[in-house]
Design a protein around this motif. Sequence first.
Motif, PDB file in Angstrom:
ATOM      1  N   LYS A   1      -3.062   1.921  -5.039  1.00  0.00           N
ATOM      2  CA  LYS A   1      -3.453   2.225  -3.811  1.00  0.00           C
ATOM      3  C   LYS A   1      -4.440   2.976  -4.328  1.00  0.00           C
ATOM      4  O   LYS A   1      -4.339   3.890  -4.199  1.00  0.00           O
ATOM      5  CB  LYS A   1      -2.411   3.282  -3.866  1.00  0.00           C
ATOM      6  CG  LYS A   1      -0.317   3.035  -3.349  1.00  0.00           C
ATOM      7  CD  LYS A   1       0.131   4.093  -3.762  1.00  0.00           C
ATOM      8  CE  LYS A   1       1.000   4.172  -2.551  1.00  0.00           C
ATOM      9  NZ  LYS A   1       1.955   5.386  -2.700  1.00  0.00           N
TER      10      LYS A   1
ATOM     11  N   VAL B   1       0.558   5.286   6.853  1.00  0.00           N
ATOM     12  CA  VAL B   1       0.391   4.068   5.703  1.00  0.00           C
ATOM     13  C   VAL B   1       1.060   3.262   5.217  1.00  0.00           C
ATOM     14  O   VAL B   1       1.779   4.150   4.973  1.00  0.00           O
ATOM     15  CB  VAL B   1      -1.390   4.259   4.787  1.00  0.00           C
ATOM     16  CG1 VAL B   1      -2.680   5.163   5.588  1.00  0.00           C
ATOM     17  CG2 VAL B   1      -0.523   5.299   4.194  1.00  0.00           C
TER      18      VAL B   1
ATOM     19  N   GLY C   1       3.589   2.026   2.089  1.00  0.00           N
ATOM     20  CA  GLY C   1       3.306   2.027   0.705  1.00  0.00           C
ATOM     21  C   GLY C   1       3.942   1.338   0.119  1.00  0.00           C
ATOM     22  O   GLY C   1       4.143   0.094   0.699  1.00  0.00           O
ATOM     23  N   GLU C   2       4.229   1.947  -1.316  1.00  0.00           N
ATOM     24  CA  GLU C   2       4.135   0.486  -1.843  1.00  0.00           C
ATOM     25  C   GLU C   2       5.396  -0.896  -2.009  1.00  0.00           C
ATOM     26  O   GLU C   2       5.341  -1.632  -1.529  1.00  0.00           O
ATOM     27  CB  GLU C   2       3.773   0.766  -3.505  1.00  0.00           C
ATOM     28  CG  GLU C   2       4.714   0.100  -5.222  1.00  0.00           C
ATOM     29  CD  GLU C   2       3.785   0.406  -5.696  1.00  0.00           C
ATOM     30  OE1 GLU C   2       4.030   1.279  -6.766  1.00  0.00           O
ATOM     31  OE2 GLU C   2       4.410   0.194  -7.309  1.00  0.00           O
TER      32      GLU C   2
ATOM     33  N   SER D   1      -3.766  -0.714   5.135  1.00  0.00           N
ATOM     34  CA  SER D   1      -2.251   0.247   5.139  1.00  0.00           C
ATOM     35  C   SER D   1      -2.276   0.880   6.474  1.00  0.00           C
ATOM     36  O   SER D   1      -0.767   1.087   6.132  1.00  0.00           O
ATOM     37  CB  SER D   1      -2.789   1.388   3.927  1.00  0.00           C
ATOM     38  OG  SER D   1      -3.169   0.653   2.555  1.00  0.00           O
TER      39      SER D   1
ATOM     40  N   CYS E   1      -8.893   3.376  -2.374  1.00  0.00           N
ATOM     41  CA  CYS E   1      -9.850   3.852  -1.393  1.00  0.00           C
ATOM     42  C   CYS E   1     -10.662   3.214  -1.064  1.00  0.00           C
ATOM     43  O   CYS E   1     -11.345   3.196  -3.070  1.00  0.00           O
ATOM     44  CB  CYS E   1      -9.713   5.270  -1.027  1.00  0.00           C
ATOM     45  SG  CYS E   1     -10.905   5.775   0.368  1.00  0.00           S
TER      46      CYS E   1
ATOM     47  N   LEU F   1      -3.414  -2.060  -1.235  1.00  0.00           N
ATOM     48  CA  LEU F   1      -3.219  -1.434  -0.768  1.00  0.00           C
ATOM     49  C   LEU F   1      -4.075  -0.183  -0.115  1.00  0.00           C
ATOM     50  O   LEU F   1      -4.457   0.388  -0.050  1.00  0.00           O
ATOM     51  CB  LEU F   1      -1.789  -0.263  -0.420  1.00  0.00           C
ATOM     52  CG  LEU F   1      -0.750  -1.692  -0.410  1.00  0.00           C
ATOM     53  CD1 LEU F   1       0.694  -0.731  -0.998  1.00  0.00           C
ATOM     54  CD2 LEU F   1      -0.197  -2.376  -0.182  1.00  0.00           C
TER      55      LEU F   1
ATOM     56  N   GLN G   1      -6.493   4.277   1.556  1.00  0.00           N
ATOM     57  CA  GLN G   1      -4.042   5.086   1.131  1.00  0.00           C
ATOM     58  C   GLN G   1      -4.959   7.160   1.426  1.00  0.00           C
ATOM     59  O   GLN G   1      -4.286   7.562   2.054  1.00  0.00           O
ATOM     60  CB  GLN G   1      -4.036   5.232   0.193  1.00  0.00           C
ATOM     61  CG  GLN G   1      -3.252   3.607  -0.176  1.00  0.00           C
ATOM     62  CD  GLN G   1      -1.886   3.886   0.463  1.00  0.00           C
ATOM     63  OE1 GLN G   1      -1.209   4.598   0.696  1.00  0.00           O
ATOM     64  NE2 GLN G   1      -1.670   2.771   1.073  1.00  0.00           N
TER      65      GLN G   1
END
Length: 234
Positions: free
Chosen positions: A186, A154, A156-157, A113, A188, A146, A149
């Motif tokens: 989104k 980063v 975004g959607e 991202s 991690c 993504l 995050q």
Amino acid sequence: MTEFAEEQKINRKILYWGIAGSGKTTIIDTLYKLTKEQEKIKEHSITIEPIGDLNKIASASGATLYFDRGVFQSKKQKQLYYHIFTVAGQNRFFPLREKIFKGTDGVILVIDSQTNFFEDNIESLKELKSITKGKLIKEIPLIIMLNKQDLKEVIGEEDFIQVLKNEKLWYDTDNNLHVWNPIIYKTCALYDQQKDIYRSFFECARRTGIYKIYGNGKAPIDKDFSKLSINDDI
Ligand SMILES: Nc1nc2c(ncn2[C@@H]2O[C@H](COP(=O)(O)OP(=O)(O)O)[C@@H](O)[C@H]2O)c(=O)[nH]1
Ligand SMILES: [Mg+2]
């Protein structure tokens, strides 16, 4: 007896695709740990468990050389196995990626991202599109992560939906394939801060099941199956 049991096996192949360094290996490491420990993750109970260890082939720098692979078994349907692969993201591994793609039932696209990798991610998506020859979404469910995050700067959607629209991988509501638009998470991948690692796998697995069972290998469009819970099948 063994042969009979073998025949009953259902194998599904899920591929994590994305540029080098986007987090694919970290994702399956975290998925492995979560499912091994069988911790409850928020509202989810875990419905798969790993079989054996992950196979990872890394270069000295830690980058994936060739691919990673892990096998997970459904806890509810013992004959159902998920074979999870990641690809090596570096350009030079293109022929290998093409090989590893063969037989894939569902794809999880892992986006780095960080904004400075925006174009590289798009190139990687284009390569995936060319390998899948128009089958994404229609025959092969697509889920987007993504990833990273937790970092600053980063995408975004909405930014990524625009990318998908440009690539014709996002259907308007007047098209009945729109219920199969990619779900965008989104995420991690780092274990101690993990976010939506199990969830994104689960949704991809669920969609591969629905495509097989209700769509004969295609995205079913006659009825809205997208919200259907096939918990029992995964
Ligand atoms: N901050 C952060 N770092 C990540 C995340 N996912 C992976 N990384 C790091 O990014 C680097 C590359 O990850 P790796 O899993 O090897 O990427 P791969 O090439 O796609 O397999 C490693 O240093 C990871 O620790 C994330 O969600 N957040
Ligand atoms: Mg890797």
